[in-house]
Design a protein around this motif. Sequence first.
Motif, PDB file in Angstrom:
ATOM      1  N   TYR A  66       0.902  -1.367   0.241  1.00 50.14           N
ATOM      2  CA  TYR A  66      -0.192   0.205  -0.229  1.00 50.14           C
ATOM      3  C   TYR A  66       0.949   1.521  -0.034  1.00 50.14           C
ATOM      4  O   TYR A  66       0.510   2.008   0.136  1.00 50.14           O
ATOM      5  CB  TYR A  66      -0.949   0.326   1.369  1.00 50.14           C
ATOM      6  CG  TYR A  66       0.056  -0.759   2.308  1.00 50.14           C
ATOM      7  CD1 TYR A  66       0.643   0.498   3.518  1.00 50.14           C
ATOM      8  CD2 TYR A  66      -0.652  -2.028   3.174  1.00 50.14           C
ATOM      9  CE1 TYR A  66       0.996  -0.122   4.386  1.00 50.14           C
ATOM     10  CE2 TYR A  66       0.255  -2.201   3.934  1.00 50.14           C
ATOM     11  CZ  TYR A  66       0.944  -1.344   4.451  1.00 50.14           C
ATOM     12  OH  TYR A  66       1.428  -1.893   6.163  1.00 50.14           O
ATOM     13  N   ARG A 158       2.230   1.275  13.640  1.00 45.29           N
ATOM     14  CA  ARG A 158       1.013   0.593  13.796  1.00 45.29           C
ATOM     15  C   ARG A 158       0.897  -0.900  13.321  1.00 45.29           C
ATOM     16  O   ARG A 158       2.176  -1.126  13.028  1.00 45.29           O
ATOM     17  CB  ARG A 158       0.373   1.017  12.458  1.00 45.29           C
ATOM     18  CG  ARG A 158      -0.054   2.596  13.107  1.00 45.29           C
ATOM     19  CD  ARG A 158      -0.801   3.436  11.947  1.00 45.29           C
ATOM     20  NE  ARG A 158      -1.061   4.632  11.693  1.00 45.29           N
ATOM     21  CZ  ARG A 158      -1.965   5.200  11.013  1.00 45.29           C
ATOM     22  NH1 ARG A 158      -1.548   4.947   9.776  1.00 45.29           N
ATOM     23  NH2 ARG A 158      -2.075   6.511  11.178  1.00 45.29           N
ATOM     24  N   GLU A 160      -1.316  -2.510  11.563  1.00 47.03           N
ATOM     25  CA  GLU A 160      -1.696  -2.238  10.440  1.00 47.03           C
ATOM     26  C   GLU A 160      -2.925  -3.206  10.088  1.00 47.03           C
ATOM     27  O   GLU A 160      -4.094  -2.995   9.929  1.00 47.03           O
ATOM     28  CB  GLU A 160      -0.933  -3.132   9.520  1.00 47.03           C
ATOM     29  CG  GLU A 160       0.895  -1.872   9.349  1.00 47.03           C
ATOM     30  CD  GLU A 160       0.983  -0.274   9.176  1.00 47.03           C
ATOM     31  OE1 GLU A 160      -0.190   0.198   8.988  1.00 47.03           O
ATOM     32  OE2 GLU A 160       2.216   0.809   8.989  1.00 47.03           O
ATOM     33  N   ILE A 231      -4.800   5.814   1.793  1.00 48.07           N
ATOM     34  CA  ILE A 231      -4.793   6.499   0.774  1.00 48.07           C
ATOM     35  C   ILE A 231      -4.184   6.278  -0.591  1.00 48.07           C
ATOM     36  O   ILE A 231      -3.863   5.173  -0.567  1.00 48.07           O
ATOM     37  CB  ILE A 231      -5.206   8.087   0.531  1.00 48.07           C
ATOM     38  CG1 ILE A 231      -5.894   8.362   1.785  1.00 48.07           C
ATOM     39  CG2 ILE A 231      -4.905   8.569  -0.760  1.00 48.07           C
ATOM     40  CD1 ILE A 231      -5.495  10.111   2.244  1.00 48.07           C
TER      41      ILE A 231
HETATM   42  N1  5AD Z   1      -2.832   5.358   2.771  1.00 49.20           N
HETATM   43  C1  5AD Z   1      -3.012   5.411   4.359  1.00 49.20           C
HETATM   44  N2  5AD Z   1      -2.342   4.995   4.790  1.00 49.20           N
HETATM   45  C2  5AD Z   1      -0.588   4.583   5.180  1.00 49.20           C
HETATM   46  N3  5AD Z   1       0.488   4.211   5.429  1.00 49.20           N
HETATM   47  C3  5AD Z   1       1.177   3.751   4.582  1.00 49.20           C
HETATM   48  N4  5AD Z   1       0.765   3.996   3.502  1.00 49.20           N
HETATM   49  C4  5AD Z   1      -0.102   4.226   2.998  1.00 49.20           C
HETATM   50  C5  5AD Z   1      -1.135   4.865   2.251  1.00 49.20           C
HETATM   51  N5  5AD Z   1      -1.400   4.744   0.735  1.00 49.20           N
HETATM   52  C6  5AD Z   1      -0.120   4.572   6.680  1.00 49.20           C
HETATM   53  C7  5AD Z   1       0.620   3.421   6.890  1.00 49.20           C
HETATM   54  C8  5AD Z   1       2.354   3.752   8.357  1.00 49.20           C
HETATM   55  C9  5AD Z   1       2.199   4.871   8.260  1.00 49.20           C
HETATM   56  C10 5AD Z   1       3.806   5.406   8.728  1.00 49.20           C
HETATM   57  O1  5AD Z   1       1.609   5.336   7.139  1.00 49.20           O
HETATM   58  O2  5AD Z   1      -0.034   2.941   8.826  1.00 49.20           O
HETATM   59  O3  5AD Z   1       2.149   3.188   9.522  1.00 49.20           O
END
Ligand code: 5AD
Length: 355
Positions: A66, A158, A160, A231
């Motif tokens: 992601y 996190r 996640e 996102i």
């Molecule tokens: N959208 C939202 N949050 C994200 N993170 C990483 N990629 C995305 C994404 N595409 C968040 C993860 C990570 C934090 C630093 O950013 O949860 O732990």
Amino acid sequence: MSGLIEKLKSTHDLTDAELLEFLGSPQPEDLLFAAADAERRRQYGDAVYLRGLIEFTNYCKNNCYYCGIRAGNPHAERYRLTDDEILACCKEGYALGYRTFVLQGGEDPYYTDDRICALVSAIAAQHPDCRITLSIGEKSRESYQRYYDAGARRYLLRHETADPAHYRKLHPDSMSLENRKRCLFDLREIGYQVGSGFMIGSPYQTHECIVEDIRFLQRLQPDMIGVGPYITHRETPFAEMPSGDLHFSLKIIAMLRLLFPKALIPATTAFGSLHPQGREKALRAGANVMMPNLSPTAVRKLYDLYENKICTGEAAAQCSGCLAQRIRSAGYRAVSDPGDSLAYREKTAKSGTDR
Ligand code: 5AD
Ligand code: FES
């Protein structure tokens, strides 16, 4: 209709079936947010705690599907800040009133434990009245202990997703949920104030996954719970997957406030990136922390986790002023103290230790 909100308010828990019903059925937003706001004011008053965020490296050895700065994205332009640049960010943040610095980065092998410890010691020496937070991913218990001994007192990681099958869909085989959980419990045991959390609306997430997240957080009892909408980023394997929903994300914030009354809950940048008033809405739904960006303007665009990330053109002082205004307009008060969690304050009051 509002029976579940009433139960959340009075017992701060729901059964699995009730949680699924809560997540799956429309809830009256005004009632829910009012209940969350009342709980937040009972615990923390109208304070909003600030953490100066320094995104010091976007090199990362991991390949989470992601994330825009995943190792496998050849288009990510990589950078590292020097120690002097990081110390200058802290100095500027200190002048702006911040008493917590969050050093966040990808899992960057350049930053050996020796380098991290030297950095933490240098910040601690210059700002003895500040809390140093690290957010640099999964490490061994020994490494976490070394950072703590150097002066770090908080750690953000996190989880996640706490659902093993969902975890596998978001991460390559080289990563494991077991290790992530091990990290979080090690951090707890060492004595860190721990932040965990999850993305809302990440690809393949179900309501059952969120119930798992809640049960995991209830076992961990973190000081901070960081959540924000997923996102999309066009240069990831999930480029075609839709972003999370604002209203559902706000509902999760309010639910977390009622399930974890004493937790610190940030109004994360992802909320602001999804909607111009997203962070204010998160505050009004129960969040009580904000993490303004202190990174040098020149590198901000490069810490490109997801698309349309806000505050990438602004300097630290601009964000600080903008944020103060937003916090006021939402009906709260920005405060300039380290902002420990209530659970941590109670613990240290009993044992007489601090920092
Ligand atoms: N959208 C939202 N949050 C994200 N993170 C990483 N990629 C995305 C994404 N595409 C968040 C993860 C990570 C934090 C630093 O950013 O949860 O732990
Ligand atoms: Fe960064 Fe508003 S908080 S510009």
